[in-house]
Design a protein around this motif. Structure first.
Motif, PDB file in Angstrom:
ATOM      1  N   ILE A  55      25.009  47.974 -40.675  1.00  0.00           N
ATOM      2  CA  ILE A  55      25.651  48.813 -39.659  1.00  0.00           C
ATOM      3  C   ILE A  55      26.801  49.600 -40.279  1.00  0.00           C
ATOM      4  CG2 ILE A  55      27.027  48.771 -37.543  1.00  0.00           C
ATOM      5  CD1 ILE A  55      25.368  46.309 -36.694  1.00  0.00           C
ATOM      6  N   TYR A  56      27.609  48.907 -41.049  1.00  0.00           N
ATOM      7  CA  TYR A  56      28.732  49.563 -41.723  1.00  0.00           C
ATOM      8  C   TYR A  56      28.236  50.669 -42.653  1.00  0.00           C
ATOM      9  CZ  TYR A  56      32.729  50.176 -44.842  1.00  0.00           C
ATOM     10  OH  TYR A  56      33.757  50.707 -45.600  1.00  0.00           O
ATOM     11  N   ALA A  57      27.184  50.377 -43.417  1.00  0.00           N
ATOM     12  CA  ALA A  57      26.656  51.356 -44.366  1.00  0.00           C
ATOM     13  C   ALA A  57      26.081  52.570 -43.640  1.00  0.00           C
ATOM     14  CB  ALA A  57      25.583  50.705 -45.241  1.00  0.00           C
ATOM     15  N   PHE A  58      25.349  52.358 -42.551  1.00  0.00           N
ATOM     16  CA  PHE A  58      24.765  53.478 -41.811  1.00  0.00           C
ATOM     17  C   PHE A  58      25.840  54.369 -41.197  1.00  0.00           C
ATOM     18  CE2 PHE A  58      20.727  50.883 -41.384  1.00  0.00           C
ATOM     19  CZ  PHE A  58      19.964  51.759 -42.156  1.00  0.00           C
ATOM     20  N   LEU A  59      26.960  53.773 -40.793  1.00  0.00           N
ATOM     21  CA  LEU A  59      28.029  54.557 -40.192  1.00  0.00           C
ATOM     22  C   LEU A  59      28.795  55.393 -41.204  1.00  0.00           C
ATOM     23  CD1 LEU A  59      29.488  51.991 -37.621  1.00  0.00           C
ATOM     24  CD2 LEU A  59      28.122  54.027 -37.134  1.00  0.00           C
ATOM     25  N   GLN A  60      28.579  55.119 -42.493  1.00  0.00           N
ATOM     26  CA  GLN A  60      29.267  55.875 -43.538  1.00  0.00           C
ATOM     27  C   GLN A  60      28.507  57.120 -43.979  1.00  0.00           C
ATOM     28  OE1 GLN A  60      32.414  54.691 -44.196  1.00  0.00           O
ATOM     29  NE2 GLN A  60      31.727  53.255 -42.594  1.00  0.00           N
ATOM     30  N   VAL A  61      27.277  57.291 -43.504  1.00  0.00           N
ATOM     31  CA  VAL A  61      26.461  58.437 -43.938  1.00  0.00           C
ATOM     32  C   VAL A  61      26.123  59.303 -42.734  1.00  0.00           C
ATOM     33  CG1 VAL A  61      25.503  57.194 -45.892  1.00  0.00           C
ATOM     34  CG2 VAL A  61      24.321  57.122 -43.702  1.00  0.00           C
ATOM     35  N   PRO A  62      26.062  60.618 -42.902  1.00  0.00           N
ATOM     36  CA  PRO A  62      25.702  61.509 -41.789  1.00  0.00           C
ATOM     37  C   PRO A  62      24.293  61.195 -41.277  1.00  0.00           C
ATOM     38  CG  PRO A  62      26.654  62.750 -43.616  1.00  0.00           C
ATOM     39  CD  PRO A  62      26.410  61.362 -44.125  1.00  0.00           C
ATOM     40  N   GLY A  63      24.129  61.141 -39.976  1.00  0.00           N
ATOM     41  CA  GLY A  63      22.824  60.888 -39.382  1.00  0.00           C
ATOM     42  C   GLY A  63      22.447  59.430 -39.304  1.00  0.00           C
ATOM     43  N   GLY A  64      23.364  58.570 -39.690  1.00  0.00           N
ATOM     44  CA  GLY A  64      23.039  57.140 -39.663  1.00  0.00           C
ATOM     45  C   GLY A  64      23.400  56.445 -38.365  1.00  0.00           C
ATOM     46  N   GLU A  65      23.924  57.219 -37.402  1.00  0.00           N
ATOM     47  CA  GLU A  65      24.373  56.602 -36.147  1.00  0.00           C
ATOM     48  C   GLU A  65      23.227  55.966 -35.370  1.00  0.00           C
ATOM     49  OE1 GLU A  65      25.048  59.639 -37.096  1.00  0.00           O
ATOM     50  OE2 GLU A  65      27.227  59.761 -37.355  1.00  0.00           O
ATOM     51  N   GLY A  66      22.051  56.589 -35.396  1.00  0.00           N
ATOM     52  CA  GLY A  66      20.912  56.048 -34.655  1.00  0.00           C
ATOM     53  C   GLY A  66      20.488  54.684 -35.179  1.00  0.00           C
ATOM     54  N   ALA A  67      20.385  54.577 -36.496  1.00  0.00           N
ATOM     55  CA  ALA A  67      20.013  53.299 -37.094  1.00  0.00           C
ATOM     56  C   ALA A  67      21.080  52.248 -36.830  1.00  0.00           C
ATOM     57  CB  ALA A  67      19.795  53.472 -38.600  1.00  0.00           C
ATOM     58  N   ALA A  68      22.353  52.667 -36.928  1.00  0.00           N
ATOM     59  CA  ALA A  68      23.439  51.725 -36.665  1.00  0.00           C
ATOM     60  C   ALA A  68      23.388  51.231 -35.221  1.00  0.00           C
ATOM     61  CB  ALA A  68      24.787  52.392 -36.949  1.00  0.00           C
ATOM     62  N   LEU A  69      23.095  52.131 -34.275  1.00  0.00           N
ATOM     63  CA  LEU A  69      23.029  51.749 -32.871  1.00  0.00           C
ATOM     64  C   LEU A  69      21.907  50.752 -32.617  1.00  0.00           C
ATOM     65  CD1 LEU A  69      23.971  52.031 -29.979  1.00  0.00           C
ATOM     66  CD2 LEU A  69      22.496  54.039 -29.740  1.00  0.00           C
ATOM     67  N   ARG A  70      20.776  50.955 -33.246  1.00  0.00           N
ATOM     68  CA  ARG A  70      19.666  50.011 -33.064  1.00  0.00           C
ATOM     69  C   ARG A  70      20.049  48.615 -33.556  1.00  0.00           C
ATOM     70  NH1 ARG A  70      16.701  54.729 -34.453  1.00  0.00           N
ATOM     71  NH2 ARG A  70      16.678  54.200 -36.673  1.00  0.00           N
ATOM     72  N   LEU A  71      20.713  48.569 -34.695  1.00  0.00           N
ATOM     73  CA  LEU A  71      21.130  47.264 -35.220  1.00  0.00           C
ATOM     74  C   LEU A  71      22.237  46.648 -34.366  1.00  0.00           C
ATOM     75  CD1 LEU A  71      21.119  47.932 -39.077  1.00  0.00           C
ATOM     76  CD2 LEU A  71      19.352  46.894 -37.659  1.00  0.00           C
ATOM     77  N   VAL A  72      23.091  47.484 -33.802  1.00  0.00           N
ATOM     78  CA  VAL A  72      24.132  46.974 -32.892  1.00  0.00           C
ATOM     79  C   VAL A  72      23.485  46.325 -31.672  1.00  0.00           C
ATOM     80  CG1 VAL A  72      25.922  47.691 -31.267  1.00  0.00           C
ATOM     81  CG2 VAL A  72      25.983  48.520 -33.617  1.00  0.00           C
ATOM     82  N   LEU A  73      22.466  46.967 -31.111  1.00  0.00           N
ATOM     83  CA  LEU A  73      21.788  46.407 -29.938  1.00  0.00           C
ATOM     84  C   LEU A  73      21.149  45.059 -30.267  1.00  0.00           C
ATOM     85  CD1 LEU A  73      20.109  49.628 -28.482  1.00  0.00           C
ATOM     86  CD2 LEU A  73      22.134  48.421 -27.631  1.00  0.00           C
ATOM     87  N   ILE A  74      20.562  44.956 -31.453  1.00  0.00           N
ATOM     88  CA  ILE A  74      19.981  43.673 -31.866  1.00  0.00           C
ATOM     89  C   ILE A  74      21.064  42.615 -32.014  1.00  0.00           C
ATOM     90  CG2 ILE A  74      18.799  42.488 -33.761  1.00  0.00           C
ATOM     91  CD1 ILE A  74      17.223  45.055 -34.243  1.00  0.00           C
ATOM     92  N   SER A  75      22.189  42.996 -32.608  1.00  0.00           N
ATOM     93  CA  SER A  75      23.295  42.054 -32.790  1.00  0.00           C
ATOM     94  C   SER A  75      23.842  41.576 -31.451  1.00  0.00           C
ATOM     95  CB  SER A  75      24.416  42.714 -33.606  1.00  0.00           C
ATOM     96  OG  SER A  75      23.967  43.091 -34.887  1.00  0.00           O
ATOM     97  N   VAL A  76      23.984  42.491 -30.503  1.00  0.00           N
ATOM     98  CA  VAL A  76      24.485  42.123 -29.175  1.00  0.00           C
ATOM     99  C   VAL A  76      23.503  41.175 -28.487  1.00  0.00           C
ATOM    100  CG1 VAL A  76      24.992  43.006 -26.862  1.00  0.00           C
ATOM    101  CG2 VAL A  76      25.863  44.209 -28.872  1.00  0.00           C
TER     102      VAL A  76
END
Length: 231
Positions: free
Chosen positions: A186-207
């Motif tokens: 999640i941290y890595a995806f948030l550091q690159v442009p366009g990675g917000e979608g992947a980060a959000l999917r992993l956040v939902l799984i974590s929640v």
């Protein structure tokens, strides 16, 4: 789920499950022993042990990770001795499991200790007067009564291991396919442009994992309370 997640996301999820599972299984026997010792025994240094067990809860996770790195890196005495027998933790998934296990250990011990303290000592004493050894008393009397608490501790430890970030990234870095767990990804995806979608999917799984663990732990705690109250 493999269609919803990309290869890198799926890899991070699979590694997180692997790390959390091994961290929980490895911590369980020691956690149960320490919980029983804190709940039932009196010995010099008991409060010191209790403090050390709960220290990861109050220390910044980065500090815990740095202490693990100082202890288990190949140039340290402990790390070098383990390296000589083929056991390595630094910058490997095994190190991620160690860090996750250390961070989840206090939650596991606390749940188990509370369940042991809820058991009437007279039940254990009655079994002992019949000639049963301490180990046999624990296995046949105490353990069945505290099983919901043990399971609750395991669930909380597993959930904490799944969500561990600070100690893990400090100890084993963030290497895709080797040490990159869900929080690191999640941290890595948030550091690159366009990675917000992947980060959000992993956040939902974590929640979802965290909420599931908390609900399961609460249900087991209520079951324990009813069992003890009806005994």
């Amino acid at each position: 789920m493999s269609g919803w997640l990309g290869p890198d996301e799926w890899q991070a999820l699979a590694l997180s499950l692997k790390v959390a599972t091994w961290a929980t299984l490895a911590a369980l026997p020691l956690g149960l022993f320490v919980a029983h010792a804190l709940a039932r025994w009196e010995f010099p240094g008991k409060q010191v042990l209790n403090g050390l067990v709960h220290l990861p809860l109050v220390l910044p996770p980065v500090v815990t990770g740095y202490l693990l790195l100082l202890t288990f890196n190949p140039t340290a005495p402990v790390g070098g001795a383990l390296q000589a027998v083929g056991i390595s933790f630094a910058f490997r998934w095994t190190g991620a499991a160690l860090a996750a296990g250390v961070m989840g250990f206090p939650l596991m011990v606390r749940a188990m200790r509370l369940s042991i303290e809820a058991v009437d000592p007279k039940l254990e004493q009655a079994a002992a007067t019949l000639g049963a050894s301490r180990v046999w008393v624990f296995l046949t009397v105490t353990l069945p009564l505290i099983l919901p608490g043990v399971l609750a501790g395991v669930i909380l430890g597993f959930a904490k291991a799944m969500g561990e970030f600070g100690a893990t990234i400090t100890f084993v870095s963030n290497i895709p396919g080797q040490t990159q767990t869900l929080p690191s990804a999640i941290y890595a995806f948030l550091q690159v442009p366009g990675g917000e979608g992947a980060a959000l999917r992993l956040v939902l799984i974590s929640v979802a994992v965290a909420m599931g663990a908390l609900l399961a732990s609460e249900l087991l705690a209520r079951r324990l309370a009813k069992r003890v109250g009806g005994a």
